[in-house]
Scaffold this active site. Structure first.
Site, short mmCIF file in Angstrom:
data_model
loop_
_atom_site.label_atom_id
_atom_site.label_comp_id
_atom_site.label_asym_id
_atom_site.label_seq_id
_atom_site.Cartn_x
_atom_site.Cartn_y
_atom_site.Cartn_z
CG HIS A 1 -4.64 -4.30 1.75
ND1 HIS A 1 -3.41 -4.21 1.96
CD2 HIS A 1 -5.22 -5.06 2.54
CE1 HIS A 1 -3.15 -5.16 2.96
NE2 HIS A 1 -4.16 -5.76 3.18
CG HIS B 1 2.07 -9.76 -4.17
ND1 HIS B 1 1.88 -9.93 -2.89
CD2 HIS B 1 3.43 -10.75 -4.30
CE1 HIS B 1 2.70 -10.76 -2.21
NE2 HIS B 1 3.65 -11.02 -3.05
N GLY C 1 4.23 -19.50 1.32
CA GLY C 1 5.48 -18.67 1.25
C GLY C 1 5.13 -16.92 1.11
CG HIS D 1 -1.42 -5.15 -1.10
ND1 HIS D 1 -1.75 -4.01 -0.79
CD2 HIS D 1 -1.70 -5.47 -2.40
CE1 HIS D 1 -2.20 -3.41 -1.86
NE2 HIS D 1 -2.23 -4.10 -2.88
CB CYS E 1 -0.82 -0.08 1.14
SG CYS E 1 -2.31 -1.02 1.01
CB THR F 1 6.97 -12.45 2.74
OG1 THR F 1 7.31 -12.07 1.45
CG2 THR F 1 7.65 -13.90 2.88
P1 5GP Z 1 5.53 -13.02 -1.50
O1 5GP Z 1 6.57 -13.59 -0.59
O2 5GP Z 1 4.54 -12.23 -0.37
O3 5GP Z 1 4.76 -13.77 -2.47
O4 5GP Z 1 6.18 -11.89 -2.17
C1 5GP Z 1 6.65 -10.73 -1.61
C2 5GP Z 1 7.86 -10.54 -2.70
O5 5GP Z 1 7.80 -8.72 -2.60
C3 5GP Z 1 9.05 -10.78 -2.56
O6 5GP Z 1 9.55 -11.51 -3.69
C4 5GP Z 1 10.05 -9.63 -2.07
O7 5GP Z 1 11.37 -9.77 -2.62
C5 5GP Z 1 9.29 -8.51 -2.60
N1 5GP Z 1 9.40 -7.44 -1.93
C6 5GP Z 1 9.45 -7.16 -0.53
N2 5GP Z 1 9.56 -5.82 -0.26
C7 5GP Z 1 9.75 -5.07 -1.54
C8 5GP Z 1 9.94 -3.63 -1.63
O8 5GP Z 1 10.19 -3.03 -0.81
N3 5GP Z 1 10.10 -3.35 -3.08
C9 5GP Z 1 9.74 -4.26 -4.09
N4 5GP Z 1 9.92 -3.82 -5.22
N5 5GP Z 1 9.87 -5.66 -3.56
C10 5GP Z 1 9.58 -5.98 -2.41
ZN ZN Z 2 -1.74 -3.20 1.02
#
Ligand code: 5GP
Ligand code: ZN
Length: 111
Positions: free
Chosen positions: A46, A99, A92, A97, A7, A94
């Site tokens: 969100h 995506h 997995g 939100h 967000c 992390t």
């Molecule tokens: P998830 O693990 O939730 O599927 O994916 C989260 C992704 O967001 C991870 O691949 C991580 O590298 C990426 N990520 C986390 N914080 C940031 C950020 O501040 N900027 C960007 N561009 N990517 C982020």
């Molecule tokens: Zn969000």
């Protein structure tokens, strides 16, 4: 949503160059790329998980997938790519939100 990093990126509170932006979504580079090209398509609205889906959120996701298909060439993904949405702890996820990961730019490992 307070304390949600995506967000904050959407709102511009955390700077992150957009490869694409419209009223519903942004596309940015993942900060820790897991492939030569690793993008995140982030809906502006969100919500954390697919299990929160309602008609409006389903429309948003439909829109995102249609837009991703349109952007394939622009993003350098014409030769194929992998689409991933991690869900919850076991998946997995992390960032809570929702995506869409887009991975490509090279032949990816089977999994
Ligand atoms: P998830 O693990 O939730 O599927 O994916 C989260 C992704 O967001 C991870 O691949 C991580 O590298 C990426 N990520 C986390 N914080 C940031 C950020 O501040 N900027 C960007 N561009 N990517 C982020
Ligand atoms: Zn969000």
């Amino acid at each position: 949503m307070e304390n949600c990093i995506f967000c904050k990126i959407v709102a511009g509170e955390i700077p992150s160059p957009r490869l694409y932006e419209d009223e519903k979504m942004i596309v940015i580079n993942d900060i820790e790329p897991k492939a030569k090209k690793h993008y995140l398509c982030i809906p502006k609205a969100h919500f954390a998980r697919l299990n929160e889906m309602d008609g409006e959120k389903a429309e948003t996701l439909k829109y995102c997938f249609e837009k991703i298909a349109e952007l394939e060439e622009t993003l350098g993904l014409s030769n194929g790519y992998r689409v991933m949405i991690n869900q919850g702890e076991d998946g997995g996820q992390t960032v809570a939100h929702l995506h869409i990961h887009l991975l490509g730019g090279e032949k990816l490992q089977d999994f």
